[in-house]
Write an enzyme that holds these catalytic residues in place. Structure first.
Site, PDB file in Angstrom:
ATOM      1  CB  CYS A 116      -1.049   0.005   0.992  1.00 49.82           C
ATOM      2  SG  CYS A 116      -2.028  -1.587   1.199  1.00 49.82           S
ATOM      3  CG  HIS A 256      -3.390   2.874   1.963  1.00 54.33           C
ATOM      4  ND1 HIS A 256      -3.818   2.665   1.005  1.00 54.33           N
ATOM      5  CD2 HIS A 256      -3.597   1.973   3.070  1.00 54.33           C
ATOM      6  CE1 HIS A 256      -4.086   1.215   0.962  1.00 54.33           C
ATOM      7  NE2 HIS A 256      -3.914   0.757   2.073  1.00 54.33           N
ATOM      8  CG  ASN A 286      -6.623  -1.559   0.598  1.00 51.76           C
ATOM      9  OD1 ASN A 286      -5.810  -0.865  -0.072  1.00 51.76           O
ATOM     10  ND2 ASN A 286      -6.193  -2.015   1.637  1.00 51.76           N
TER      11      ASN A 286
HETATM   12  O1  UT7 Z   1      -3.958  -1.930   3.446  1.00 52.08           O
HETATM   13  C1  UT7 Z   1      -3.238  -2.834   4.110  1.00 52.08           C
HETATM   14  C2  UT7 Z   1      -3.097  -2.596   5.268  1.00 52.08           C
HETATM   15  N1  UT7 Z   1      -4.530  -3.350   5.909  1.00 52.08           N
HETATM   16  C3  UT7 Z   1      -5.224  -2.502   6.626  1.00 52.08           C
HETATM   17  O2  UT7 Z   1      -4.790  -1.439   6.965  1.00 52.08           O
HETATM   18  C4  UT7 Z   1      -6.383  -3.306   7.286  1.00 52.08           C
HETATM   19  C5  UT7 Z   1      -6.347  -3.198   8.599  1.00 52.08           C
HETATM   20  N2  UT7 Z   1      -7.342  -3.981   9.661  1.00 52.08           N
HETATM   21  C6  UT7 Z   1      -8.751  -3.640   9.374  1.00 52.08           C
HETATM   22  O3  UT7 Z   1      -9.258  -2.750   8.827  1.00 52.08           O
HETATM   23  C7  UT7 Z   1      -9.643  -4.254  10.419  1.00 52.08           C
HETATM   24  O4  UT7 Z   1      -8.868  -5.145  11.607  1.00 52.08           O
HETATM   25  C8  UT7 Z   1     -10.403  -5.426   9.934  1.00 52.08           C
HETATM   26  C9  UT7 Z   1     -11.556  -4.549   8.860  1.00 52.08           C
HETATM   27  C10 UT7 Z   1      -9.660  -6.308   8.878  1.00 52.08           C
HETATM   28  C11 UT7 Z   1     -11.118  -6.217  10.811  1.00 52.08           C
HETATM   29  O5  UT7 Z   1     -11.956  -5.156  11.793  1.00 52.08           O
HETATM   30  P1  UT7 Z   1     -11.606  -5.371  13.225  1.00 52.08           P
HETATM   31  O6  UT7 Z   1     -12.832  -4.362  13.986  1.00 52.08           O
HETATM   32  O7  UT7 Z   1     -10.335  -5.226  13.610  1.00 52.08           O
HETATM   33  O8  UT7 Z   1     -12.272  -6.943  13.520  1.00 52.08           O
HETATM   34  P2  UT7 Z   1     -11.668  -8.176  14.403  1.00 52.08           P
HETATM   35  O9  UT7 Z   1     -10.735  -8.713  13.392  1.00 52.08           O
HETATM   36  O10 UT7 Z   1     -11.447  -7.780  15.763  1.00 52.08           O
HETATM   37  O11 UT7 Z   1     -13.017  -8.975  14.370  1.00 52.08           O
HETATM   38  C12 UT7 Z   1     -14.148  -8.586  15.274  1.00 52.08           C
HETATM   39  C13 UT7 Z   1     -15.075  -9.593  15.005  1.00 52.08           C
HETATM   40  C14 UT7 Z   1     -14.828 -10.976  15.066  1.00 52.08           C
HETATM   41  O12 UT7 Z   1     -15.790 -12.097  15.608  1.00 52.08           O
HETATM   42  P3  UT7 Z   1     -15.648 -12.302  16.999  1.00 52.08           P
HETATM   43  O13 UT7 Z   1     -14.516 -13.374  17.023  1.00 52.08           O
HETATM   44  O14 UT7 Z   1     -15.693 -11.281  17.907  1.00 52.08           O
HETATM   45  O15 UT7 Z   1     -16.873 -13.211  17.287  1.00 52.08           O
HETATM   46  C15 UT7 Z   1     -14.649 -11.499  13.457  1.00 52.08           C
HETATM   47  O16 UT7 Z   1     -14.757 -12.848  13.196  1.00 52.08           O
HETATM   48  O17 UT7 Z   1     -15.782  -9.544  13.684  1.00 52.08           O
HETATM   49  C16 UT7 Z   1     -15.989 -10.617  13.014  1.00 52.08           C
HETATM   50  N3  UT7 Z   1     -15.498 -10.411  11.644  1.00 52.08           N
HETATM   51  C17 UT7 Z   1     -16.649 -10.241  10.690  1.00 52.08           C
HETATM   52  N4  UT7 Z   1     -18.117 -10.221  10.966  1.00 52.08           N
HETATM   53  C18 UT7 Z   1     -18.949  -9.966   9.935  1.00 52.08           C
HETATM   54  C19 UT7 Z   1     -14.463 -10.339  10.880  1.00 52.08           C
HETATM   55  N5  UT7 Z   1     -14.660  -9.931   9.592  1.00 52.08           N
HETATM   56  C20 UT7 Z   1     -16.242  -9.871   9.590  1.00 52.08           C
HETATM   57  C21 UT7 Z   1     -17.119  -9.709   8.516  1.00 52.08           C
HETATM   58  N6  UT7 Z   1     -18.319  -9.813   8.540  1.00 52.08           N
HETATM   59  N7  UT7 Z   1     -16.766  -9.408   7.228  1.00 52.08           N
END
Ligand code: UT7
Length: 332
Positions: A116, A256, A286
């Site tokens: 990125c 970004h 993204n």
């Molecule tokens: O450009 C390259 C660099 N990349 C980035 O900058 C991405 C950085 N990361 C992020 O943007 C975020 O971490 C994500 C969008 C990928 C995930 O969001 P988050 O708020 O960090 O969620 P999490 O991984 O802590 O997950 C929270 C919950 C989990 O469920 P439990 O374990 O709490 O029951 C996940 O399984 O959300 C669940 N989850 C989803 N639920 C519905 C993860 N993905 C999804 C989804 N829909 N698509």
């Protein structure tokens, strides 16, 4: 002799037509429009669906658009840099294929892999060749077919990414415009949180790696999120302090586009209001290296000569950085 600065003098882009909506993704994995909008801020992303088409096809269309807009003939181009992590093939470089497809024959070209941060690292590289007086016209094309490395059965990654390409022309200027400074950083330890496990020399592709879906992008979202928020904001604040620029002096922050929450946190840390921030994550997602030039392309008509612009990126590697530039032209 007046100082030579490297100035962006035009922006071109290409986006595939197909729009992959949250509704469609919700039919593929267990997710919802509400979750994606709240946690990421993406409504739809473009996907290159045409059979046999690759990153270079989008890149070439973006370069053609750029050359046409700027009235540049392919023979005039001295160098072409392609920022990508989704090359057409492992070898040769996609930059060479794009140069071929756009009739750029008097130049040399190479790919730059900084995920990125690919566009800002490429801009820093182009700046050296322009400032030295060696080259007059450098094309940077950021192009990604992220859909080729995304597992559409993995709800934690598939809503995030989209395909697209954008290109800029970098030329010398002796006016008070162009790239003023940049700060770029890497931390190879970050590779554990965001990578593709197989297909490289560490773990060549095999029946087993394909079965285990190790040819797709792997991300530990939270670790990347935390590092992105702090690193991107730190380096953007650092470049502002170094040049004694206050938030009122900044016309535009171009972050970004990975997650709306990361964009907002970066702007808050810099004391910049939302109306000074370029945001198009909602419609393209993204697109990795292409997000920043796609923002410049989307907002081009609002930019004025002399505008102070801060670019900020964070990506796999980890790689991150910030560029301070003064916009070089009025669009209208
Ligand atoms: O450009 C390259 C660099 N990349 C980035 O900058 C991405 C950085 N990361 C992020 O943007 C975020 O971490 C994500 C969008 C990928 C995930 O969001 P988050 O708020 O960090 O969620 P999490 O991984 O802590 O997950 C929270 C919950 C989990 O469920 P439990 O374990 O709490 O029951 C996940 O399984 O959300 C669940 N989850 C989803 N639920 C519905 C993860 N993905 C999804 C989804 N829909 N698509």
């Amino acid at each position: 002799m007046a100082n030579i600065r490297a100035a962006i003098t035009g922006v071109g882009a290409y986006l595939p037509e197909y729009r992959l909506t949250n509704e469609e993704i919700s039919k593929m994995v267990d997710t919802s429009d509400e979750w994606i909008m709240q946690r990421i801020g993406i409504k739809e992303r473009r996907i290159l669906k045409e059979e046999g088409k690759a990153t270079s096809d989008m890149g070439a269309r973006a370069v053609e658009n750029l050359l046409e807009k700027t009235g540049t003939s392919p023979e005039e181009v001295d160098m072409l840099i392609c920022a990508t992590i989704t090359p057409d093939m492992n070898l040769p470089a996609t930059a060479n294929i794009i140069a071929h497809k756009t009739n750029i024959h008097n130049a040399w070209s190479f790919d730059l892999n900084a995920a990125c941060s690919g566009f800002i690292f490429s801009l820093s590289t182009a700046t050296q060749f322009i400032e030295s007086g060696r080259y007059k016209k450098v094309v940077i094309v950021a192009a990604e077919k992220m859909s080729s490395i995304i597992n559409y059965e993995d709800r934690t990654t598939c809503p995030l990414f989209g395909d697209g390409a954008a290109a800029v022309l970098v030329e010398p200027s002796t006016e008070d415009v162009g790239v003023i400074d940049y700060i770029n950083r890497v931390d190879g330890l970050g590779r554990h949180h965001l990578h593709i496990k197989a297909g490289g020399s560490l773990k060549p592709a095999s029946e087993e790696t394909v079965k285990n879906k190790e040819h797709y992008l792997y991300q530990e979202g939270q670790a990347v999120f935390k590092a992105a928020v702090s690193s991107m904001a730190d380096v953007a604040a650092e470049i502002m302090e170094k040049h004694n620029i206050s938030s009122e002096d900044v016309a535009w922050l171009v972050p970004h586009q990975a997650n709306m929450r990361i964009i907002e946190a970066t702007a808050r840390r810099m004391g910049i209001s939302k109306k000074q921030v370029m945001i198009n994550i909602r419609k393209y997602g993204n697109t990795t290296a292409a997000t920043i030039p796609l923002c410049l392309w989307d907002y081009e008509k609002q930019l004025k000569k002399g505008d102070n612009i801060i670019l900020a990126a964070f990506g796999a590697g980890f790689t991150w950085g910030s560029t301070y530039l003064k916009w070089a032209y009025d669009s209208e």
